[in-house]
Design a protein around this motif. Structure first.
Motif, PDB file in Angstrom:
ATOM      1  N   SER A  42       0.806  -1.222   0.000  1.00 21.12           N
ATOM      2  CA  SER A  42       0.000   0.000   0.000  1.00 21.12           C
ATOM      3  C   SER A  42       0.842   1.278   0.000  1.00 21.12           C
ATOM      4  CB  SER A  42      -0.946   0.008   1.207  1.00 21.12           C
ATOM      5  OG  SER A  42      -0.198   0.003   2.409  1.00 21.12           O
ATOM      6  N   GLY A  43       2.141   1.193   0.227  1.00 20.99           N
ATOM      7  CA  GLY A  43       2.993   2.385   0.260  1.00 20.99           C
ATOM      8  C   GLY A  43       3.312   2.903  -1.134  1.00 20.99           C
ATOM      9  N   ALA A  44       3.709   4.162  -1.209  1.00 20.39           N
ATOM     10  CA  ALA A  44       4.135   4.752  -2.483  1.00 20.39           C
ATOM     11  C   ALA A  44       5.394   4.026  -2.940  1.00 20.39           C
ATOM     12  CB  ALA A  44       4.395   6.244  -2.319  1.00 20.39           C
ATOM     13  N   GLN A  45       5.496   3.770  -4.209  1.00 18.93           N
ATOM     14  CA  GLN A  45       6.627   3.001  -4.735  1.00 18.93           C
ATOM     15  C   GLN A  45       6.712   3.149  -6.239  1.00 18.93           C
ATOM     16  OE1 GLN A  45       5.479  -1.362  -4.516  1.00 18.93           O
ATOM     17  NE2 GLN A  45       3.827  -0.367  -3.360  1.00 18.93           N
ATOM     18  N   GLN A  46       7.747   2.553  -6.798  1.00 18.52           N
ATOM     19  CA  GLN A  46       7.871   2.496  -8.246  1.00 18.52           C
ATOM     20  C   GLN A  46       7.688   1.056  -8.694  1.00 18.52           C
ATOM     21  OE1 GLN A  46      11.553   4.342  -9.582  1.00 18.52           O
ATOM     22  NE2 GLN A  46      10.384   6.188 -10.054  1.00 18.52           N
ATOM     23  N   LEU A  47       7.017   0.894  -9.807  1.00 17.83           N
ATOM     24  CA  LEU A  47       6.780  -0.411 -10.413  1.00 17.83           C
ATOM     25  C   LEU A  47       7.514  -0.437 -11.744  1.00 17.83           C
ATOM     26  CD1 LEU A  47       5.213  -3.138 -10.659  1.00 17.83           C
ATOM     27  CD2 LEU A  47       3.368  -1.812 -11.723  1.00 17.83           C
ATOM     28  N   GLU A  48       8.374  -1.426 -11.936  1.00 26.13           N
ATOM     29  CA  GLU A  48       9.082  -1.568 -13.208  1.00 26.13           C
ATOM     30  C   GLU A  48       8.398  -2.657 -14.024  1.00 26.13           C
ATOM     31  OE1 GLU A  48      13.293  -2.078 -13.032  1.00 26.13           O
ATOM     32  OE2 GLU A  48      13.581  -0.298 -11.795  1.00 26.13           O
ATOM     33  N   VAL A  49       7.975  -2.293 -15.212  1.00 24.83           N
ATOM     34  CA  VAL A  49       7.291  -3.210 -16.116  1.00 24.83           C
ATOM     35  C   VAL A  49       8.175  -3.416 -17.338  1.00 24.83           C
ATOM     36  CG1 VAL A  49       5.260  -3.534 -17.581  1.00 24.83           C
ATOM     37  CG2 VAL A  49       5.022  -2.434 -15.337  1.00 24.83           C
ATOM     38  N   THR A  50       8.475  -4.662 -17.652  1.00 26.36           N
ATOM     39  CA  THR A  50       9.287  -4.984 -18.822  1.00 26.36           C
ATOM     40  C   THR A  50       8.365  -5.176 -20.016  1.00 26.36           C
ATOM     41  OG1 THR A  50      10.949  -6.043 -17.439  1.00 26.36           O
ATOM     42  CG2 THR A  50      10.960  -6.613 -19.782  1.00 26.36           C
ATOM     43  N   VAL A  51       8.678  -4.489 -21.099  1.00 27.52           N
ATOM     44  CA  VAL A  51       7.904  -4.581 -22.332  1.00 27.52           C
ATOM     45  C   VAL A  51       8.852  -4.990 -23.446  1.00 27.52           C
ATOM     46  CG1 VAL A  51       6.501  -3.321 -24.008  1.00 27.52           C
ATOM     47  CG2 VAL A  51       6.328  -2.763 -21.569  1.00 27.52           C
ATOM     48  N   LYS A  52       8.492  -6.052 -24.173  1.00 28.12           N
ATOM     49  CA  LYS A  52       9.247  -6.452 -25.357  1.00 28.12           C
ATOM     50  C   LYS A  52       8.386  -6.102 -26.551  1.00 28.12           C
ATOM     51  CE  LYS A  52      11.687 -10.222 -23.139  1.00 28.12           C
ATOM     52  NZ  LYS A  52      11.981 -11.655 -23.159  1.00 28.12           N
ATOM     53  N   ALA A  53       8.940  -5.350 -27.491  1.00 26.14           N
ATOM     54  CA  ALA A  53       8.151  -4.906 -28.640  1.00 26.14           C
ATOM     55  C   ALA A  53       9.031  -4.760 -29.866  1.00 26.14           C
ATOM     56  CB  ALA A  53       7.477  -3.577 -28.328  1.00 26.14           C
ATOM     57  N   ASN A  54       8.430  -5.018 -31.015  1.00 28.53           N
ATOM     58  CA  ASN A  54       9.115  -4.729 -32.271  1.00 28.53           C
ATOM     59  C   ASN A  54       8.287  -3.737 -33.092  1.00 28.53           C
ATOM     60  OD1 ASN A  54       7.087  -6.457 -33.082  1.00 28.53           O
ATOM     61  ND2 ASN A  54       8.436  -7.960 -34.026  1.00 28.53           N
ATOM     62  N   VAL A  55       7.401  -3.016 -32.418  1.00 24.49           N
ATOM     63  CA  VAL A  55       6.598  -1.940 -33.016  1.00 24.49           C
ATOM     64  C   VAL A  55       6.583  -0.764 -32.048  1.00 24.49           C
ATOM     65  CG1 VAL A  55       5.098  -3.480 -34.326  1.00 24.49           C
ATOM     66  CG2 VAL A  55       4.460  -2.835 -32.007  1.00 24.49           C
ATOM     67  N   LYS A  56       6.220   0.397 -32.548  1.00 27.81           N
ATOM     68  CA  LYS A  56       6.035   1.549 -31.669  1.00 27.81           C
ATOM     69  C   LYS A  56       4.750   1.346 -30.882  1.00 27.81           C
ATOM     70  CE  LYS A  56       8.538   4.869 -34.411  1.00 27.81           C
ATOM     71  NZ  LYS A  56       8.535   6.179 -35.041  1.00 27.81           N
ATOM     72  N   TYR A  57       4.743   1.812 -29.637  1.00 27.60           N
ATOM     73  CA  TYR A  57       3.554   1.672 -28.812  1.00 27.60           C
ATOM     74  C   TYR A  57       3.410   2.894 -27.926  1.00 27.60           C
ATOM     75  CZ  TYR A  57       6.882   0.235 -25.243  1.00 27.60           C
ATOM     76  OH  TYR A  57       7.932   0.194 -24.369  1.00 27.60           O
ATOM     77  N   THR A  58       2.224   3.057 -27.381  1.00 30.58           N
ATOM     78  CA  THR A  58       1.958   4.134 -26.428  1.00 30.58           C
ATOM     79  C   THR A  58       1.497   3.504 -25.122  1.00 30.58           C
ATOM     80  OG1 THR A  58      -0.331   4.352 -27.176  1.00 30.58           O
ATOM     81  CG2 THR A  58       1.302   5.781 -28.222  1.00 30.58           C
ATOM     82  N   VAL A  59       1.537   4.276 -24.066  1.00 31.34           N
ATOM     83  CA  VAL A  59       1.140   3.802 -22.745  1.00 31.34           C
ATOM     84  C   VAL A  59       0.081   4.743 -22.193  1.00 31.34           C
ATOM     85  CG1 VAL A  59       1.943   3.324 -20.389  1.00 31.34           C
ATOM     86  CG2 VAL A  59       3.451   2.866 -22.349  1.00 31.34           C
ATOM     87  N   GLU A  60      -0.958   4.176 -21.629  1.00 33.78           N
ATOM     88  CA  GLU A  60      -1.974   4.971 -20.945  1.00 33.78           C
ATOM     89  C   GLU A  60      -2.375   4.229 -19.674  1.00 33.78           C
ATOM     90  OE1 GLU A  60      -6.115   3.468 -22.986  1.00 33.78           O
ATOM     91  OE2 GLU A  60      -5.089   5.132 -23.952  1.00 33.78           O
ATOM     92  N   THR A  61      -2.834   4.964 -18.676  1.00 30.40           N
ATOM     93  CA  THR A  61      -3.320   4.349 -17.440  1.00 30.40           C
ATOM     94  C   THR A  61      -4.770   4.765 -17.224  1.00 30.40           C
ATOM     95  OG1 THR A  61      -2.690   6.169 -15.988  1.00 30.40           O
ATOM     96  CG2 THR A  61      -1.012   4.494 -16.419  1.00 30.40           C
ATOM     97  N   THR A  62      -5.503   3.924 -16.469  1.00 31.02           N
ATOM     98  CA  THR A  62      -6.908   4.224 -16.205  1.00 31.02           C
ATOM     99  C   THR A  62      -7.124   4.763 -14.799  1.00 31.02           C
ATOM    100  OG1 THR A  62      -7.359   1.963 -15.444  1.00 31.02           O
ATOM    101  CG2 THR A  62      -7.666   2.429 -17.805  1.00 31.02           C
ATOM    102  N   ALA A  63      -6.056   4.888 -14.035  1.00 28.07           N
ATOM    103  CA  ALA A  63      -6.177   5.385 -12.664  1.00 28.07           C
ATOM    104  C   ALA A  63      -5.275   6.601 -12.492  1.00 28.07           C
ATOM    105  CB  ALA A  63      -5.778   4.289 -11.673  1.00 28.07           C
ATOM    106  N   ASP A  64      -5.791   7.656 -11.863  1.00 32.72           N
ATOM    107  CA  ASP A  64      -5.006   8.879 -11.711  1.00 32.72           C
ATOM    108  C   ASP A  64      -3.867   8.732 -10.699  1.00 32.72           C
ATOM    109  OD1 ASP A  64      -6.520   8.812  -9.404  1.00 32.72           O
ATOM    110  OD2 ASP A  64      -7.319  10.843  -9.634  1.00 32.72           O
TER     111      ASP A  64
END
Length: 190
Positions: free
Chosen positions: A124-146
Motif C-alpha cells: 500500500s505504500g508509495a513506490q515504483q513499479l518496473e514493467v518490462t515490455v518487449k516490442a518490435n513496433v512503436k507503442y503508447t502507454v496509458e493508465t486508467t487510474a489517476d
C-alpha cells in the motif's frame, strides 16, 4: 537367306542403339518469395522430365510433394503464420535425379508487444513499479487510474517502463489498469 534373316533380326537393335537419351531437366518458374507474417500461399511452375521430390521447412507445406515428370506441374507453397517476433527464412529443395533447384522463402516477424508479466501485487505504500515490455513496433502507454503515472523508461530493445504508485490511504484494495497499445492491438496490466 540366312544373311537376310540375320539382318532383319538386327534392325530393332540398331534402332535402340541409335536412340538418343534425353538429358535430365528440372526448372522452376521463380526462385524466391518474401511474405508477410500472415499465412501466405504462392504457386510456382515446375518442369522435370524425370520423377521429382521436394523437401521443405516444417513451417512450409508444398503440394504436390513429388511427381513422375514429363509435364509442367503447378506447385502450391503455403507458408504458415509466423507467430514469432523474429524474421525467418528457409529453403525448399526440389530434386530430380542428380538435379536440384532451390526456392528461398523469407517471412517477416509477427509484430506486437509482449508483456511477460500481466499482474503485479504491490504493498500500500508509495513506490515504483518496473514493467518490462518487449516490442518490435512503436507503442503508447496509458493508465486508467489517476494514482498511476508513467515516470520514464530505460533500455533499448526490451523497454522497462517505470510507474509511480501513490500510497493507498484507504483500507480497501484498489485496481488500476495500464494499457500498452500498438497499431494493431492493446495489452493490459492490472
Amino acid at each position: 537367306m540366312k544373311k537376310l534373316v540375320l539382318m532383319l533380326l538386327m534392325v530393332p537393335f540398331l534402332f535402340l542403339a541409335c536412340e538418343k537419351t534425353e538429358d535430365p531437366v528440372l526448372t522452376i518458374s521463380q526462385e524466391t518469395v518474401e511474405v508477410s507474417a500472415d499465412e501466405n500461399s504462392t504457386t510456382i511452375a515446375l518442369f522435370a522430365n524425370n520423377p521429382w521430390t521436394v523437401s521443405a521447412p516444417d513451417w512450409c507445406t508444398v503440394s504436390p510433394k513429388g511427381g513422375e515428370g514429363g509435364q509442367e506441374v503447378q506447385v502450391k507453397v503455403t507458408v504458415k503464420k509466423n507467430d514469432t517476433y523474429a524474421d525467418r527464412s528457409g529453403t525448399i529443395t526440389f530434386t530430380s535425379g542428380e538435379l536440384t533447384k532451390t526456392f528461398s522463402v523469407k517471412q517477416v516477424a509477427n509484430l506486437g508487444v509482449v508483456l511477460p508479466q500481466k499482474e503485479y501485487k504491490i504493498s500500500s505504500g508509495a513506490q515504483q513499479l518496473e514493467v518490462t515490455v518487449k516490442a518490435n513496433v512503436k507503442y503508447t502507454v496509458e493508465t486508467t487510474a489517476d494514482w498511476i503515472r508513467q515516470a520514464g523508461t530505460k533500455a533499448l530493445e526490451t523497454t522497462t517502463i517505470i510507474f509511480d504508485i501513490e500510497e493507498n490511504d484507504s483500507y480497501e484494495a484498489r485496481t488500476g489498469l495500464i494499457n500498452i497499445i500498438d497499431d494493431t492491438a492493446k495489452d493490459t496490466i492490472s
